[in-house]
Design a protein around this motif. Structure first.
Motif, PDB file in Angstrom:
ATOM      1  N   CYS A 183     -24.509  11.414  19.685  1.00 57.32           N
ATOM      2  CA  CYS A 183     -24.502  10.274  20.770  1.00 57.32           C
ATOM      3  C   CYS A 183     -23.404  10.272  21.705  1.00 57.32           C
ATOM      4  CB  CYS A 183     -24.884   9.276  20.179  1.00 57.32           C
ATOM      5  SG  CYS A 183     -26.316   8.976  19.304  1.00 57.32           S
ATOM      6  N   THR A 192     -21.035  10.774  24.630  1.00 55.52           N
ATOM      7  CA  THR A 192     -20.957  10.639  26.099  1.00 55.52           C
ATOM      8  C   THR A 192     -19.843  11.220  26.690  1.00 55.52           C
ATOM      9  OG1 THR A 192     -21.800   8.383  26.213  1.00 55.52           O
ATOM     10  CG2 THR A 192     -21.166   9.133  28.343  1.00 55.52           C
ATOM     11  N   THR A 206     -28.076  17.275  31.083  1.00 55.27           N
ATOM     12  CA  THR A 206     -27.866  16.158  30.203  1.00 55.27           C
ATOM     13  C   THR A 206     -27.553  14.960  31.017  1.00 55.27           C
ATOM     14  OG1 THR A 206     -26.845  17.254  28.495  1.00 55.27           O
ATOM     15  CG2 THR A 206     -26.639  15.024  28.284  1.00 55.27           C
ATOM     16  N   SER A 207     -28.311  13.669  30.736  1.00 57.71           N
ATOM     17  CA  SER A 207     -27.988  12.400  31.624  1.00 57.71           C
ATOM     18  C   SER A 207     -27.969  11.274  30.518  1.00 57.71           C
ATOM     19  CB  SER A 207     -29.008  12.274  32.528  1.00 57.71           C
ATOM     20  OG  SER A 207     -30.312  11.935  32.074  1.00 57.71           O
ATOM     21  N   TYR A 208     -27.200   9.917  30.859  1.00 53.48           N
ATOM     22  CA  TYR A 208     -27.056   9.132  29.793  1.00 53.48           C
ATOM     23  C   TYR A 208     -27.475   7.994  30.375  1.00 53.48           C
ATOM     24  CZ  TYR A 208     -23.915  12.748  28.036  1.00 53.48           C
ATOM     25  OH  TYR A 208     -23.231  13.849  27.656  1.00 53.48           O
ATOM     26  N   ILE A 245     -24.280   3.620  27.126  1.00 56.04           N
ATOM     27  CA  ILE A 245     -23.391   4.071  26.336  1.00 56.04           C
ATOM     28  C   ILE A 245     -23.092   3.184  25.134  1.00 56.04           C
ATOM     29  CG2 ILE A 245     -21.789   4.531  28.078  1.00 56.04           C
ATOM     30  CD1 ILE A 245     -20.066   1.956  27.577  1.00 56.04           C
TER      31      ILE A 245
END
Length: 218
Positions: free
Chosen positions: A103, A105, A120-122, A125
């Motif tokens: 997980c 970031t 990849t994108s988030y 947080i």
């Protein structure tokens, strides 16, 4: 603040495994180290050592805004340093992670994302009731110490999201969203309200006596 290309410095002085505060090699190392620190905002590197008192060391710096982030890393080696630093940190950190955590970031240099075709994108947080403050991707460099005491695989791994070996613990000391470096545009893969920001911390590999101080702005 001027832009710089990525700089990788590996300082080795023969017979430098003992502290030699008056050695020419150590004086040159501190001169270069101080110059590198001046490239960054003081708040970002306040947790770094005031001076280099032991060689060898490794440092990596990038202040090129086309990379979409800037960072500075200092690698130190020594069992006595690890023990002392762990006591200093105590519980004075925002978060502690393991490199194996899926997980995390991660902020990467634009060239690394492009070359690996990383999409990849988030979205957030805060995952599973835990904050995952952004941290840099640790790109593999040859940090081998004299006599092969430290090997590249002691530091890096292709099997973790952040690029560090599983023997490290990652301490986030501070992290905030906002604009902290002129010329850095928002990262579209970061969460809302964290498109720009900074993060700083320390990574410790107690097994191999390796310390990584780092500061990151995106």
């Amino acid at each position: 603040m001027k832009n710089c290309y990525l700089i990788f410095i590996f300082l080795i002085i023969w017979g430098c495994n003992e502290k030699k505060n008056n050695s020419p090699g150590l004086r040159y190392a501190n001169r270069d180290y101080r110059n590198e620190l001046r490239e960054l905002p003081p708040f970002l590197v306040a947790h770094f050592p005031k001076e280099i008192d032991h060689l060898p060391i490794t440092s990596v710096i990038t202040t090129d805004t086309t990379s979409r982030c800037i960072y500075y890393m200092l690698f130190e080696y020594g069992k006595d340093k690890v023990s002392k630093l762990k006591k200093q940190i105590g519980k004075k950190y925002l978060a502690k992670y393991e490199p194996s955590d899926s997980c995390l970031t991660i902020v990467k240099l634009e060239a690394i994302r492009s070359m690996s075709d990383d999409k990849t994108s988030y979205d957030n947080i805060y995952i599973n009731k835990k904050y995952y403050y952004p941290l840099p991707f640790f790109e593999t460099f040859d940090n081998s110490a004299p006599g092969d005491v430290i090997k590249t695989e002691d530091i890096y791994s292709n099997n973790t999201k952040c690029g560090l070996s599983r023997d490290f613990l990652i301490y986030i000391l501070d992290s905030k969203p906002g604009h902290y470096w002129k010329g850095l545009y928002p990262l579209n893969y970061m969460p809302v309200d964290w498109k720009n920001g900074y993060s700083k911390g320390i990574c410790i590999n107690e097994k191999k006596s390796i310390i990584i101080y780092w500061g990151l702005i995106w």
